[in-house]
Design an enzyme around this catalytic site. Sequence first.
Site, mmCIF file in Angstrom:
data_model
loop_
_atom_site.group_PDB
_atom_site.id
_atom_site.type_symbol
_atom_site.label_atom_id
_atom_site.label_comp_id
_atom_site.label_asym_id
_atom_site.label_seq_id
_atom_site.Cartn_x
_atom_site.Cartn_y
_atom_site.Cartn_z
ATOM 1 N N LYS A 1 44.960 52.894 -7.031
ATOM 2 C CA LYS A 1 44.007 54.175 -7.033
ATOM 3 C C LYS A 1 44.505 55.480 -6.532
ATOM 4 C CE LYS A 1 40.476 55.976 -4.668
ATOM 5 N NZ LYS A 1 40.790 57.492 -4.957
ATOM 6 N N GLU B 1 47.930 53.124 6.816
ATOM 7 C CA GLU B 1 48.980 54.309 7.387
ATOM 8 C C GLU B 1 48.075 55.467 7.448
ATOM 9 O OE1 GLU B 1 50.736 57.512 7.506
ATOM 10 O OE2 GLU B 1 51.636 57.191 5.772
ATOM 11 N N GLU C 1 43.459 65.978 14.262
ATOM 12 C CA GLU C 1 44.523 66.304 13.025
ATOM 13 C C GLU C 1 43.870 67.227 12.115
ATOM 14 O OE1 GLU C 1 44.917 63.266 9.994
ATOM 15 O OE2 GLU C 1 47.119 63.523 10.204
HETATM 16 P P1 NAI Z 1 40.439 60.039 2.828
HETATM 17 O O1 NAI Z 1 40.914 59.172 3.401
HETATM 18 O O2 NAI Z 1 39.089 60.319 2.317
HETATM 19 O O3 NAI Z 1 41.209 59.830 1.381
HETATM 20 C C1 NAI Z 1 42.290 59.056 0.906
HETATM 21 C C2 NAI Z 1 42.152 58.044 -0.243
HETATM 22 O O4 NAI Z 1 41.039 57.415 0.242
HETATM 23 C C3 NAI Z 1 41.849 58.844 -1.521
HETATM 24 O O5 NAI Z 1 42.218 57.939 -2.454
HETATM 25 C C4 NAI Z 1 40.254 58.671 -1.416
HETATM 26 O O6 NAI Z 1 39.850 58.600 -2.655
HETATM 27 C C5 NAI Z 1 40.086 56.962 -0.842
HETATM 28 N N1 NAI Z 1 38.664 56.750 -0.252
HETATM 29 C C6 NAI Z 1 37.983 57.841 0.437
HETATM 30 N N2 NAI Z 1 36.991 57.322 0.897
HETATM 31 C C7 NAI Z 1 36.779 55.830 0.533
HETATM 32 C C8 NAI Z 1 36.125 54.904 0.786
HETATM 33 N N3 NAI Z 1 34.979 55.007 1.324
HETATM 34 N N4 NAI Z 1 36.689 53.578 0.331
HETATM 35 C C9 NAI Z 1 37.843 53.429 -0.110
HETATM 36 N N5 NAI Z 1 38.647 54.573 -0.422
HETATM 37 C C10 NAI Z 1 38.199 55.806 -0.138
HETATM 38 O O7 NAI Z 1 41.080 61.595 2.928
HETATM 39 P P2 NAI Z 1 40.707 63.210 2.550
HETATM 40 O O8 NAI Z 1 39.209 63.134 2.775
HETATM 41 O O9 NAI Z 1 41.148 63.497 1.207
HETATM 42 O O10 NAI Z 1 41.085 64.030 3.615
HETATM 43 C C11 NAI Z 1 40.581 64.031 5.067
HETATM 44 C C12 NAI Z 1 41.596 63.906 5.946
HETATM 45 O O11 NAI Z 1 42.189 62.861 6.176
HETATM 46 C C13 NAI Z 1 42.634 64.960 5.924
HETATM 47 O O12 NAI Z 1 42.452 66.395 6.405
HETATM 48 C C14 NAI Z 1 43.781 64.351 6.860
HETATM 49 O O13 NAI Z 1 43.488 64.585 8.257
HETATM 50 C C15 NAI Z 1 43.588 63.019 6.553
HETATM 51 N N6 NAI Z 1 44.654 62.314 5.565
HETATM 52 C C16 NAI Z 1 45.657 61.844 5.936
HETATM 53 C C17 NAI Z 1 46.573 61.330 5.086
HETATM 54 C C18 NAI Z 1 47.831 60.725 5.455
HETATM 55 O O14 NAI Z 1 48.813 60.726 4.754
HETATM 56 N N7 NAI Z 1 47.924 59.756 6.386
HETATM 57 C C19 NAI Z 1 46.506 61.748 3.519
HETATM 58 C C20 NAI Z 1 45.315 62.290 3.148
HETATM 59 C C21 NAI Z 1 44.394 62.758 4.282
#
Ligand code: NAI
Length: 481
Positions: free
Chosen positions: A177, A253, A384
Amino acid sequence: MALRTGKLLINNEWYEAQSGKYFDVINPATEEKLGSVAEADAADVNAAVKAARRAFEEGPWKTMSARERGRILHRIAMLIDKHKEELAELETLNNGKPINETLGADLPLTIECFEYYAGLADKIHGETIPVNGNFLNYTLREPAGVVAQIIPWNFPLLMAAWKLGPALATGCTVVLKPAEQTPFTALRLGELLLEAGLPQGVVNILPGFGPTAGAALAMHPDVDKVAFTGSTEVGKLIMGMAAKSNLKRVSLELGGKAPNVVFADADLDAAVAGTLRGIFFNQGEVCCAGSRLFVEESVRDSFLEKLKKEAESLVVGDPLDRKTQMGAQVSDEQFQKILGYIEKGKAEGAKVLAGGERARDKGYFIKPTVFDCPSDDLTIIKEEIFGPVVSALSFKDMDDLKARANKTIYGLSAGVWSRDIGKAHRLARDIKAGTVWVNCYNCFDAASPFGGYKQSGFGRELGEYALELYTQVKSVWVSLD
Ligand code: NAI
Ligand code: MG
């Protein structure tokens, strides 16, 4: 520019979502619609998991030799290479990152990742183990099974490669996904996977939202393992869903707040350049970004002066322009979040040395921002930000530094700048982080492991270490009597 559309890849066919729904995808540099993509939810997840299960249990994937799987991975690498300009442009349009970076980093690293796992596929094997008694004992390393992979938007294609490479090398089947903000390169990759001859149902790609498609994957009783990259907040939810459903295996991660430490004896020009690369690469939307800068007191003023000058000279602009060094943040949500942190930094008493505001009137651009911070207790030191914002502190000596560098819930990475090799190695040992860069920053290679300590997650991606995530070990006892 013509609008693009994308569908769901299930069992090697392209489908609309069962609900018929589509969602819009934005170009963050223009705030205009780039296209729309079919929106998967639980019903599509069920269909995709079924296809992946069939491909795992019955398909040619299982009976094919490891070397043949390796050949397919190699064809995938070659096809990505053949289309690298097109993929780089698509990534830049969808994510907002500069074309120089997509061409110079995302694409080469993606290709190398598939090449690396192509070469590893036929080198995965068990052991014979000397045991008491008259037995032959040996281990088999078997694929984990049907794997769900949920990836973020900051390196959309590269994150797909990090996840797919080892999963395919070990013989797993996958439901991937992509993030809702950036589905397009993963879908284009899907077309190339079919062209490379990947058997039916081995990789299924479902664009969709986290709480619907993502959660349905993490909760699915027929998924054997879930691999996730994203926020620590959602990482915790994923682990909970895995526990509540079927105890599927989990690797995470997650976020970071990396210390980047500059000692007075460092090559300070190299340290300035590395600090810039460490925080402004990919607009700071990097989990291992060097966002907490610690500079030794005696060189603090001169170092920050140089850093400010260099930060102000970075070219922020049209991501498709070859001269651009920093592009747009991925979405309005991230843009607002970062601007919010910048305001909070100012309000809590940090001094803006460079940037500190948006750039351009249109698009989610933010100026490279350097904060001089009065204390370790500021929100911008603790949380972060995931944007082009570096928060500088100074330190007296190694003892003062060590405890402060480790004073974070995260532990993904760290940087150390010093010409004293003993000191640099001691600090590399004492920092609780999965990657430490000494006199360099943001170096990556498919062969070298990557992952977190503490709340930055667990499990190591890349290298041979990633095979642990996608295999399980069976011990076989044979009586020799
Ligand atoms: P997120 O963690 O919500 O999204 C990342 C992935 O998880 C996306 O594919 C999203 O659709 C999925 N996701 C979101 N909610 C979910 C759920 N309840 N169940 C299963 N999958 C789910 O990250 P978001 O909201 O885009 O960004 C928020 C913050 O997260 C950023 O500002 C940053 O601080 C951090 N982040 C860290 C990343 C990394 O590489 N470690 C990458 C992206 C965001
Ligand atoms: Mg989220």
